[in-house]
Design a protein around this motif. Structure first.
Motif, PDB file in Angstrom:
ATOM      1  N   GLY A 112      -2.103  -3.536   9.462  1.00  0.00           N
ATOM      2  CA  GLY A 112      -3.291  -2.764   9.788  1.00  0.00           C
ATOM      3  C   GLY A 112      -4.438  -3.652  10.226  1.00  0.00           C
ATOM      4  O   GLY A 112      -5.159  -3.354  11.176  1.00  0.00           O
ATOM      5  N   TYR A 113      -4.578  -4.768   9.527  1.00  0.00           N
ATOM      6  CA  TYR A 113      -5.644  -5.703   9.889  1.00  0.00           C
ATOM      7  C   TYR A 113      -5.434  -6.175  11.329  1.00  0.00           C
ATOM      8  O   TYR A 113      -6.333  -6.140  12.160  1.00  0.00           O
ATOM      9  CB  TYR A 113      -5.650  -6.897   8.924  1.00  0.00           C
ATOM     10  CG  TYR A 113      -6.767  -7.868   9.231  1.00  0.00           C
ATOM     11  CD1 TYR A 113      -8.054  -7.630   8.773  1.00  0.00           C
ATOM     12  CD2 TYR A 113      -6.534  -8.997  10.019  1.00  0.00           C
ATOM     13  CE1 TYR A 113      -9.094  -8.495   9.082  1.00  0.00           C
ATOM     14  CE2 TYR A 113      -7.565  -9.868  10.332  1.00  0.00           C
ATOM     15  CZ  TYR A 113      -8.842  -9.615   9.863  1.00  0.00           C
ATOM     16  OH  TYR A 113      -9.862 -10.472  10.185  1.00  0.00           O
ATOM     17  N   HIS A 137     -14.063  -0.663   7.207  1.00  0.00           N
ATOM     18  CA  HIS A 137     -13.190  -1.748   6.742  1.00  0.00           C
ATOM     19  C   HIS A 137     -13.424  -3.031   7.551  1.00  0.00           C
ATOM     20  O   HIS A 137     -13.719  -2.975   8.749  1.00  0.00           O
ATOM     21  CB  HIS A 137     -11.730  -1.298   6.903  1.00  0.00           C
ATOM     22  CG  HIS A 137     -10.750  -2.202   6.234  1.00  0.00           C
ATOM     23  ND1 HIS A 137     -10.054  -3.178   6.914  1.00  0.00           N
ATOM     24  CD2 HIS A 137     -10.353  -2.285   4.937  1.00  0.00           C
ATOM     25  CE1 HIS A 137      -9.266  -3.823   6.066  1.00  0.00           C
ATOM     26  NE2 HIS A 137      -9.423  -3.293   4.861  1.00  0.00           N
ATOM     27  N   SER A 184     -11.984   2.740   1.957  1.00  0.00           N
ATOM     28  CA  SER A 184     -11.040   2.003   1.120  1.00  0.00           C
ATOM     29  C   SER A 184     -11.619   1.595  -0.234  1.00  0.00           C
ATOM     30  O   SER A 184     -10.876   1.419  -1.183  1.00  0.00           O
ATOM     31  CB  SER A 184     -10.540   0.779   1.866  1.00  0.00           C
ATOM     32  OG  SER A 184     -11.622  -0.014   2.304  1.00  0.00           O
ATOM     33  N   ASP A 209      -9.442   5.339  11.507  1.00  0.00           N
ATOM     34  CA  ASP A 209      -8.518   4.526  10.719  1.00  0.00           C
ATOM     35  C   ASP A 209      -8.095   5.319   9.474  1.00  0.00           C
ATOM     36  O   ASP A 209      -8.861   5.467   8.528  1.00  0.00           O
ATOM     37  CB  ASP A 209      -9.227   3.221  10.336  1.00  0.00           C
ATOM     38  CG  ASP A 209      -8.382   2.304   9.454  1.00  0.00           C
ATOM     39  OD1 ASP A 209      -7.419   2.780   8.839  1.00  0.00           O
ATOM     40  OD2 ASP A 209      -8.713   1.105   9.368  1.00  0.00           O
ATOM     41  N   ALA A 211      -5.867   4.597   7.205  1.00  0.00           N
ATOM     42  CA  ALA A 211      -5.089   3.796   6.244  1.00  0.00           C
ATOM     43  C   ALA A 211      -4.909   4.497   4.886  1.00  0.00           C
ATOM     44  O   ALA A 211      -3.803   4.553   4.351  1.00  0.00           O
ATOM     45  CB  ALA A 211      -5.740   2.431   6.050  1.00  0.00           C
ATOM     46  N   HIS A 212      -6.001   5.051   4.353  1.00  0.00           N
ATOM     47  CA  HIS A 212      -5.907   5.673   3.021  1.00  0.00           C
ATOM     48  C   HIS A 212      -5.783   7.197   3.082  1.00  0.00           C
ATOM     49  O   HIS A 212      -5.809   7.855   2.044  1.00  0.00           O
ATOM     50  CB  HIS A 212      -7.121   5.282   2.163  1.00  0.00           C
ATOM     51  CG  HIS A 212      -7.152   3.828   1.850  1.00  0.00           C
ATOM     52  ND1 HIS A 212      -6.475   3.275   0.790  1.00  0.00           N
ATOM     53  CD2 HIS A 212      -7.758   2.798   2.493  1.00  0.00           C
ATOM     54  CE1 HIS A 212      -6.673   1.966   0.782  1.00  0.00           C
ATOM     55  NE2 HIS A 212      -7.439   1.655   1.799  1.00  0.00           N
ATOM     56  N   SER A 243       1.243   0.583   4.828  1.00  0.00           N
ATOM     57  CA  SER A 243       1.103  -0.309   3.671  1.00  0.00           C
ATOM     58  C   SER A 243       0.449   0.338   2.461  1.00  0.00           C
ATOM     59  O   SER A 243       0.352  -0.279   1.412  1.00  0.00           O
ATOM     60  CB  SER A 243       0.291  -1.533   4.100  1.00  0.00           C
ATOM     61  OG  SER A 243      -0.881  -1.134   4.787  1.00  0.00           O
ATOM     62  N   LYS A 244      -0.004   1.576   2.576  1.00  0.00           N
ATOM     63  CA  LYS A 244      -0.662   2.225   1.445  1.00  0.00           C
ATOM     64  C   LYS A 244       0.297   3.316   0.913  1.00  0.00           C
ATOM     65  O   LYS A 244       1.308   2.971   0.341  1.00  0.00           O
ATOM     66  CB  LYS A 244      -2.022   2.776   1.863  1.00  0.00           C
ATOM     67  CG  LYS A 244      -2.880   1.734   2.645  1.00  0.00           C
ATOM     68  CD  LYS A 244      -3.586   0.735   1.758  1.00  0.00           C
ATOM     69  CE  LYS A 244      -4.026  -0.551   2.445  1.00  0.00           C
ATOM     70  NZ  LYS A 244      -5.119  -0.472   3.395  1.00  0.00           N
TER      71      LYS A 244
END
Ligand SMILES: *Cc1c(COP(=O)(O)O)cnc(C)c1O
Length: 386
Positions: A112-113, A137, A184, A209, A211-212, A243-244
């Motif tokens: 993700g980064y 983030h 996050s 984003d 991600a979460h 990845s989460k």
């Protein structure tokens, strides 16, 4: 500088961090049979710091899919995506993501980064004007700064402030709004209905984003917060991670065919890196299937979040699996982390520069794999100290 001077230079930076209780180090641990219990320094502790919200990193079918791909394809892909790093598993994963979000196309990234720090510079140039949430983030911030775009930060989740800035922006500039979905560290999120209407009104594109949000939010497909607000089709680019909640590794971006074709050709972080290993791709693919076909994990997570809220003081209440408990200073944050650890509870203290000064916290993440008694024991431990 000679050797000593050079080392002193770096040592000084470390000393400054140490003085302010901001020094970090890695703590290693061993797994145990209970996926939420890890062994730290020989002692079992309940893990309240992992982002494995649905417990999928230990799901038997997900693990089996990874093992099968490892045996069939070997450990690595041995080249970048545009050379021989794309297998039929990769294509299947990208098709699955595009279908999941009902978008034309999707692209997978190693992390993700890495996705954010390379996609944003591909999309933005010095003439692009970007509006970013103040608490975005680090990877989004780093992507923006690398791109040389012009950017303005609006106050956290403040749609009125965002509108004020959009109003003043020149009409014909390439404008983007960039934000986390679920934040996050704070676990809160913006009103996406409002954000998307502002984007339309002021002719800005949107980059979200998730991600979460992936696997945690969304009524039907559990694809994230955009789905929860019913705006998936209005958002131009949705980025998410494996990845989460998906328990794996890597990231994806999904959007129109033109945007994805553009990234395939211009995104350096996509082009110049070795593709994710097939075992990881296969695990990610299976994890999405589990999320789509087995809502019980998400339901259990929300039962756990509700259980948390029923028993917690008001200022500890959660809108997502992420619960930040603000602590006055860094020293107390570390002391509280240690006190909880002594009671068998692993909750990580998050300190600046990860969060702004004054926002140091204990960051608790809840998972569907936590038992009721594990959750209650953390609350008891938090309630017995101020
Ligand atoms: C974790 C995270 C990332 C980075 O993803 P990785 O796959 O861990 O590199 C990017 N954006 C947000 C909002 C995150 O929380």
């Amino acid at each position: 500088m000679n050797q000593t001077e050079t080392e002193n230079h770096y040592q000084k930076a470390l000393d400054e961090r140490k003085e302010r209780d901001h020094l970090r180090h890695c703590v290693s641990h061993l797994p145990t049979d209970d996926s939420m219990i890890i062994e730290v320094n020989g002692k079992p502790v309940v893990n309240f710091s992992s982002n494995d919200y649905l417990g999928l990193s230990r799901h038997p079918e997900v693990m089996q899919a990874g093992i099968k791909a490892l045996e069939e394809y070997g450990t690595g892909t041995n080249s970048s995506r545009l050379i021989t790093g794309t297998t039929t598993l990769t294509t299947a994963l990208e098709e699955k993501i595009a279908n999941w979000y009902n978008k034309e196309s999707a692209l997978v990234f190693p992390s993700g980064y890495q996705a954010n720090i390379s996609i944003l510079p591909a999309l933005f140039d010095k003439d692009t004007l970007v509006f970013a949430d103040r608490l975005n983030h680090a990877s989004l911030l780093d992507g923006m700064t690398t791109s040389h775009c012009k950017w303005q930060r609006y106050n956290h989740c403040d749609m009125n402030h965002l509108e004020d800035l959009l109003k003043k922006a020149p009409k014909h500039t390439n404008k983007w709004i960039v934000t986390d979905s679920v934040f996050s560290m704070d676990g809160d999120f913006p009103d996406f209905s409002a954000l998307v209407s502002l984007a339309k009104k002021y002719n800005a594109k949107t980059y979200i984003d998730e991600a979460h949000g992936v696997g945690v939010f969304g009524n039907r497909a559990s694809s994230g917060l955009c789905e929860h607000f019913g705006v998936t089709q209005d958002v131009d680019l949705i980025m998410g991670t494996f990845s989460k909640a998906l328990g794996g590794s890597g990231a994806f971006i999904t959007g129109s065919q033109i945007m994805i074709d553009y990234l395939i050709n211009f995104c350096r972080g996509f082009i110049y890196t070795t593709a994710l290993p097939p075992s990881v791709i296969a695990g990610n693919l299976k994890a999405i299937e589990v999320v789509q076909n087995s809502p019980q994990y998400k339901n259990k997570l929300w039962e756990n979040i509700n259980l948390w809220n029923q028993h917690s003081q008001e200022d500890f209440s959660a809108q997502s699996p992420i619960v930040p408990i603000l602590i006055v200073d860094d020293k107390s944050a570390l002391q509280k982390q240690q006190a909880l650890l002594n009671e068998g509870l692993w909750v990580h203290a998050i300190r600046p520069p990860t969060v702004p000064e004054g926002k140091q916290c204990l960051r608790i993440s809840l998972s569907s794999s936590h038992s009721d008694s594990q959750i209650i024991s953390l609350q008891n431990a938090l309630n017995t100290r101020d």
